[in-house]
Structures are given as structure tokens and as C-alpha cells.
Scaffold this active site. Structure first.
Site, PDB file in Angstrom:
ATOM      1  N   CYS A   1      -1.072   6.024   9.169  1.00 12.43           N
ATOM      2  CA  CYS A   1      -1.424   4.757   8.518  1.00 12.43           C
ATOM      3  C   CYS A   1      -2.554   5.067   7.548  1.00 12.43           C
ATOM      4  O   CYS A   1      -2.499   6.065   6.846  1.00 12.43           O
ATOM      5  CB  CYS A   1      -1.806   3.707   9.555  1.00 12.43           C
ATOM      6  SG  CYS A   1      -3.113   4.245  10.697  1.00 12.43           S
TER       7      CYS A   1
ATOM      8  N   ARG B   1       0.841  -1.202   0.000  1.00 14.12           N
ATOM      9  CA  ARG B   1       0.000   0.000   0.000  1.00 14.12           C
ATOM     10  C   ARG B   1       0.878   1.255   0.000  1.00 14.12           C
ATOM     11  O   ARG B   1       0.568   2.230  -0.690  1.00 14.12           O
ATOM     12  CB  ARG B   1      -0.947   0.004   1.204  1.00 14.12           C
ATOM     13  CG  ARG B   1      -2.035  -1.049   1.123  1.00 14.12           C
ATOM     14  CD  ARG B   1      -3.033  -0.914   2.245  1.00 14.12           C
ATOM     15  NE  ARG B   1      -3.840   0.285   2.116  1.00 14.12           N
ATOM     16  CZ  ARG B   1      -4.617   0.780   3.089  1.00 14.12           C
ATOM     17  NH1 ARG B   1      -4.664   0.169   4.264  1.00 14.12           N
ATOM     18  NH2 ARG B   1      -5.325   1.868   2.886  1.00 14.12           N
TER      19      ARG B   1
END
Length: 275
Positions: free
Chosen positions: A229, A174
Site C-alpha cells: 500500500c 493513487r
């Protein structure tokens, strides 16, 4: 900040009112699963905290997918679990520590000085044959003094200023923009390095301080660090790991990548950075 199953069992045996246990199990793909698991079995005396209902605020007003809750409401919920200023609070999940980490971080941000995470979570508890129950504890009344710690938070504007090292806590694929199952565009905030939060643990158990120091090699202990995050949840284990390793100037960007990437005017990149 990290306690063992033995420590928790001993505390419960000594004084049931001295420690409050909070079950934080959750599944991002199935938001009802954690509560169902809690109803099936949990550590005796544990209350349940739902990520969306208790550990996050209302969506749609900025702040990403899991905006911070109204801290007055959060404190009232903690008080209803019997939490007072001198209470040890032990949060657990299935061992990933991201949901327990969220509660640990919120309590610390609230000014509570006795927030802990159960090492290994519910998996460690059950693997050791320790007792579980379906019985849900009665609500209590605690007295929790709310003393917010604004120095623990970084805004999107502070992130954009570039005065701190950014640590992206998401999985490498990611971070590199190879896949993005949740947010508008793949990639990461420019300049961020990647330290996958799950690497703070080994089979659900927390690595020692020396191993955390190795994970963050190249970063000065007093260097300003902002951790993010996807939505301010899985960043929290990295914040705890940084504290384990002796870092003293660490903030959370609560909105994280979900907030950053929602604004088309903000830059995104896929280039790897490291120290």
C-alpha cells in the site's frame, strides 16, 4: 481472525483474562486524534496502541513512512497489556480495519496464533448499545514467545525480481497516479494490479469468503502474491481477505510505495494492470 461484537462480549463475560482488547483508532491526518478518542471512550478493558509509537519503528532508516517496529519492543508492549501465548487478542479501530489490521498482522508475524479483528470496530460496538468507559486498565505482565515468521515479509529486492503478483491496496486514483498526497511521485510499482483494501468490507463489516474470492478472481490460490500500500498499513486488510479467500502464499512488502518511490532509480508506472 474476524470476531463479532457478540463473541467479544461473551468472552469478556466468561473470563476477563482470556481476551485482551486493543484500541487501534488512528487518523493519518491527525496523529493525536486516536488517543484522544480512546481517552473519551473505549471498550471496557481495552488498551491503546498508537500507530506511530507502538505499531511502527523509527522513521528515517528505510522501510517507508511506517517501518516495522523493533519486534522485541513490540512484544514487550503486548506483554504489558497482558498478552501471553494463549491469549486471544482482539484489535479494533473505527471500522476501516487498516489500523486493527496492522496490529493483527504484527502479532501474526510475531508468531502469535490468536490475533483477531473486531468486525465493524468501535462503530459496531457503540451502535449496538454495548458499554463503553473512560477508565484505563492497569498494566499487566504477560509472557509472549516471539517466534518471527520471515516468510510473511517481502523486501524491495524481492519485489523488484518480479517473481510474484503485486497487489496495490491503495485507492484507485493513487494507483493510477491521478493524485498523490504523500509520496514523492504518483503512480505504482510496475506490474501491480489494484485491489482497494476498503472493498474487503461493506459498511465496515467484513465480506464473506465467497465475496473475497470474487475480488481476487483470476489469481491462483497458491500463486505467490506480494501485497503493498502506501506504508504497510492498509495492505493488511487485503492480506486477511486473501487468507479468507483461501490464498496460501501471501507476503507483505512493509516499506510499500513510500519506500519504493523514495528511490529515484526505481521505476514507476501509471498503466492499469488486471487479471
Amino acid at each position: 481472525m474476524i470476531v463479532t461484537t457478540e463473541w467479544l462480549r461473551e468472552k469478556q463475560n466468561q473470563n476477563e483474562d482470556q481476551v485482551v482488547v486493543i484500541d487501534c483508532r488512528f487518523d493519518l491526518a491527525d496523529p493525536a486524534k486516536g488517543a484522544a478518542l480512546y481517552e473519551e471512550s473505549h471498550i471496557p478493558g481495552a488498551y491503546y496502541a498508537h500507530l506511530d509509537h507502538h505499531l511502527s519503528g523509527e522513521k528515517g532508516q528505510g522501510g517507508g513512512r511506517h517501518p516495522l517496529p523493533d519486534m522485541t519492543v513490540f512484544a514487550a508492549f503486548m506483554e504489558s497489556c497482558g498478552v501471553s501465548d494463549d491469549t486471544f487478542v482482539v484489535a479494533y479501530d473505527d471500522g476501516v480495519s487498516m489500523f486493527a489490521g496492522r496490529l493483527w498482522w504484527l502479532l501474526t508475524y510475531a508468531g502469535h496464533k490468536h490475533a483477531c479483528i473486531l468486525d465493524g470496530g468501535f462503530s459496531a460496538w457503540t451502535s449496538e448499545g454495548l458499554p463503553v468507559t473512560k477508565k484505563q486498565p492497569a498494566r499487566k505482565t504477560g509472557e509472549l514467545t516471539l517466534q518471527l515468521q520471515p516468510g510473511m515479509i517481502a523486501s524491495a529486492e524481492e519485489v523488484a525480481e518480479g517473481g510474484a503478483l503485486l497487489i496495490d491496496s491503495r485507492a484507485p486514483e493513487r494507483y493510477l497516479g491521478e493524485t498523490e498526497p504523500l509520496d514523492r511521485v504518483p503512480g505504482h510499482i510496475p506490474g501491480a494490479i489494484n485491489r482497494f483494501f476498503a472493498e474487503a468490507m461493506d459498511n465496515g463489516k467484513w465480506k464473506p469468503a465467497e465475496a473475497q474470492q470474487v475480488r481476487f478472481t483470476g489469481i491462483e490460490p497458491d500463486e505467490p502474491v506480494i501485497v503493498y500500500c502506501g506504508s504497510g498499513v492498509s495492505a493488511t486488510p487485503n492480506i486477511l481477505a486473501l487468507q479468507q479467500a483461501g490464498f496460501t502464499n501471501v507476503k507483505l512488502y512493509p516499506g510499500s510505495y513510500s519506500e519504493w518511490s523514495s528511490d529515484e532509480s526505481r521505476p514507476i508506472e501509471t498503466e492499469r494492470h488486471d487479471r
